[in-house]
Write a protein that holds these residues in place. Structure first.
Motif, mmCIF file in Angstrom:
data_model
loop_
_atom_site.group_PDB
_atom_site.id
_atom_site.type_symbol
_atom_site.label_atom_id
_atom_site.label_comp_id
_atom_site.label_asym_id
_atom_site.label_seq_id
_atom_site.Cartn_x
_atom_site.Cartn_y
_atom_site.Cartn_z
ATOM 1 N N ASP A 34 0.813 -0.959 0.175
ATOM 2 C CA ASP A 34 -0.031 0.139 -0.062
ATOM 3 C C ASP A 34 0.850 1.434 0.162
ATOM 4 O O ASP A 34 1.670 1.422 0.913
ATOM 5 C CB ASP A 34 -1.053 0.021 1.258
ATOM 6 N N GLY B 247 0.156 4.174 0.689
ATOM 7 C CA GLY B 247 -0.136 4.923 2.016
ATOM 8 C C GLY B 247 0.304 4.289 3.313
ATOM 9 O O GLY B 247 -0.201 4.923 4.384
ATOM 10 N N ARG C 220 0.964 4.890 8.739
ATOM 11 C CA ARG C 220 0.051 5.196 7.657
ATOM 12 C C ARG C 220 0.040 6.999 7.406
ATOM 13 O O ARG C 220 0.110 7.369 8.545
ATOM 14 C CB ARG C 220 -1.353 4.629 7.989
ATOM 15 N N ARG C 221 -0.126 7.069 6.313
ATOM 16 C CA ARG C 221 -0.511 8.622 5.873
ATOM 17 C C ARG C 221 -1.760 8.948 6.229
ATOM 18 O O ARG C 221 -2.527 8.463 5.727
ATOM 19 C CB ARG C 221 0.277 8.693 4.387
ATOM 20 N N ARG C 222 -1.792 10.372 6.840
ATOM 21 C CA ARG C 222 -3.323 10.609 7.102
ATOM 22 C C ARG C 222 -3.345 12.090 6.911
ATOM 23 O O ARG C 222 -2.507 12.777 7.372
ATOM 24 C CB ARG C 222 -3.684 10.194 8.475
ATOM 25 N N THR D 55 -0.780 16.790 6.194
ATOM 26 C CA THR D 55 -0.540 15.219 6.261
ATOM 27 C C THR D 55 0.384 15.013 7.299
ATOM 28 O O THR D 55 1.038 15.962 7.679
ATOM 29 C CB THR D 55 -0.357 14.451 5.145
ATOM 30 N N TRP E 31 7.180 11.598 2.226
ATOM 31 C CA TRP E 31 5.707 11.669 2.132
ATOM 32 C C TRP E 31 5.164 12.892 1.981
ATOM 33 O O TRP E 31 3.782 12.910 1.859
ATOM 34 C CB TRP E 31 4.894 10.944 3.365
ATOM 35 N N CYS F 57 4.677 14.891 4.511
ATOM 36 C CA CYS F 57 3.869 15.148 5.932
ATOM 37 C C CYS F 57 4.722 16.487 6.790
ATOM 38 O O CYS F 57 5.880 16.543 6.776
ATOM 39 C CB CYS F 57 4.045 13.894 6.934
ATOM 40 N N THR G 59 1.883 17.026 -2.002
ATOM 41 C CA THR G 59 0.852 16.993 -0.922
ATOM 42 C C THR G 59 -0.281 18.280 -1.132
ATOM 43 O O THR G 59 -1.322 17.781 -1.272
ATOM 44 C CB THR G 59 1.155 17.000 0.479
ATOM 45 N N GLY H 237 -1.230 7.273 -5.399
ATOM 46 C CA GLY H 237 -0.213 7.215 -4.169
ATOM 47 C C GLY H 237 1.105 6.934 -4.318
ATOM 48 O O GLY H 237 2.065 7.180 -3.540
ATOM 49 N N ASP I 250 8.011 4.243 -3.405
ATOM 50 C CA ASP I 250 7.471 4.073 -2.233
ATOM 51 C C ASP I 250 8.441 3.579 -1.017
ATOM 52 O O ASP I 250 8.305 2.638 -0.120
ATOM 53 C CB ASP I 250 6.267 2.904 -2.120
#
Length: 363
Positions: free
Chosen positions: A44, A46, A60-62, A69, A93, A95, A131, A235, A249
């Motif tokens: 995944d 994410g 996990r990316r949120r 993020t 990512w 974030c 992002t 993603g 990734d």
């Protein structure tokens, strides 16, 4: 030994993104869960499973309510929130923070210092820009402000929204920024520049047919020296720095020779004698990354009018970091110019020999 995590800076502890069944079992053992509980996370975009000899973490990316993020540590075997590798994953990512659900601790993801190499500063800001573009593109979808350009391709509201979001984030680099959506600024020959395709694969995006992508590259003296390509439909993220490495990734990526060629879309797509098959994705930035990570053996636009620099620069940087090559039809190394209007033609492949064989086959 020092490693890199997810395309970020050099880290000081041996912690890496899980990429194999062996890694998965190690993470599961350290977290005290069964491997089937984490198997889907391995694939995944994410999610990340980080593992070391003595520690593991499930991330996990949120999205937050503020529209940023964060990298969320869902499970961990020991304290890992401040580890350099985890912060590098969060930075790559795009974030702004790291949140540990076990302790409630939140850490800001700090940018590289102002005296850091330009390639590192670019990598951090490009990830943040991607992002912002994700959000801008989603908000601009189906607003009805779409029209065809003179060349027959689509210009849609999401293109403009993506451009504005990316340029704002990249401004602190202090270098000229070229984009498909604007006239080119003048760039001195000895000065680095950034080139964007805020939304590559607009036709795919409009049709709802993956992939479509954000692409950005830092170019210095004709070479794409750092780049990021994010498949916004899935993603998936590819990043690369020439002479340093490339990642898909969070996992190191390398070119490999193969019989699959990816090609731009068109009315006719030929299968060169060096290829067993040709694939067409409709997203050039992703195409070049598929060569970089070994999913395909080569790419070319030699049998058509050519491609623009903003379509290919991000992927070319990833390709360079992965050890690949790009040659013009006469066999010379490709050099990029700060001109988004001119069409360029080249072959990209795992090796110089493979690129030359492809050129000969198409010619």
């Amino acid at each position: 030994m020092p490693v890199r995590a997810d395309g970020g800076g050099t880290v000081t502890e041996t912690m890496w993104v899980a990429a194999s069944g062996e890694d998965l079992r190690a993470v599961a053992r350290l977290l005290g869960v069964g491997p089937p509980a984490l198997a889907a996370e391995l694939l995944d975009p994410g999610a990340r499973l980080l593992v070391a000899d003595d520690a593991a973490a499930h991330l996990r990316r949120r999205w937050t309510d503020e529209g940023t993020t964060e990298a969320v540590v869902l499970h961990r075997s020991t304290h890992v929130t401040g580890r350099t590798a985890l912060l590098a994953v969060a930075s790559a990512w795009g974030c702004s923070s790291v949140r540990d659900t076990g302790t409630g601790r939140v850490l800001d993801v700090e940018p590289p210092p102002e005296d850091a190499p330009l390639t590192e500063r670019f990598a951090h800001l490009a990830a943040l820009a991607a992002t912002r573009v994700e959000m801008a593109v989603a908000l601009a979808r189906d607003t009805g402000r779409d029209h065809r350009k003179d060349d027959g391709s689509w210009s849609i509201a999401a293109d403009e929204a993506a451009h504005a979001a990316a340029v704002e984030v990249l401004a602190p680099l202090g270098v000229p920024v070229l984009s498909e959506e604007r006239a080119d600024p003048s760039v001195p020959e000895d000065r680095p520049w950034v080139v964007l395709d805020p939304l590559d694969g607009t036709g795919n995006f409009r049709a709802g047919l993956p992939p479509w992508a954000f692409s950005a590259a830092l170019v210095d003296r004709g070479q794409a020296v750092a780049g990021l390509v994010v498949d916004l439909s899935s993603g998936r993220r590819w990043s690369g720095t020439a002479g340093v490495g490339a990642w898909r990734d969070g996992v190191p990526a390398r070119v490999r020779e193969g019989s699959t060629v990816v090609a731009p879309s068109g009315r006719v797509v030929r299968v060169p004698s060096t290829a067993a098959r040709v694939r067409v994705t409709g997203c050039t930035a992703v195409d070049l990354c598929l060569v970089a990570d070994g999913s395909a053996g080569a790419w070319h636009d030699l049998d058509r009018s050519g491609t623009h620099v903003h379509d290919v620069a991000g992927g070319l940087a990833v390709l360079a970091g992965a050890g690949g090559v790009a040659l013009t039809p006469d066999g010379a190394p490709l050099r990029l110019r700060p001109d988004t209007g001119t069409l360029i033609r080249f072959a990209a492949a795992a090796t110089d020999r493979a690129a030359r064989d492809l050129i000969a086959a198409v010619a």
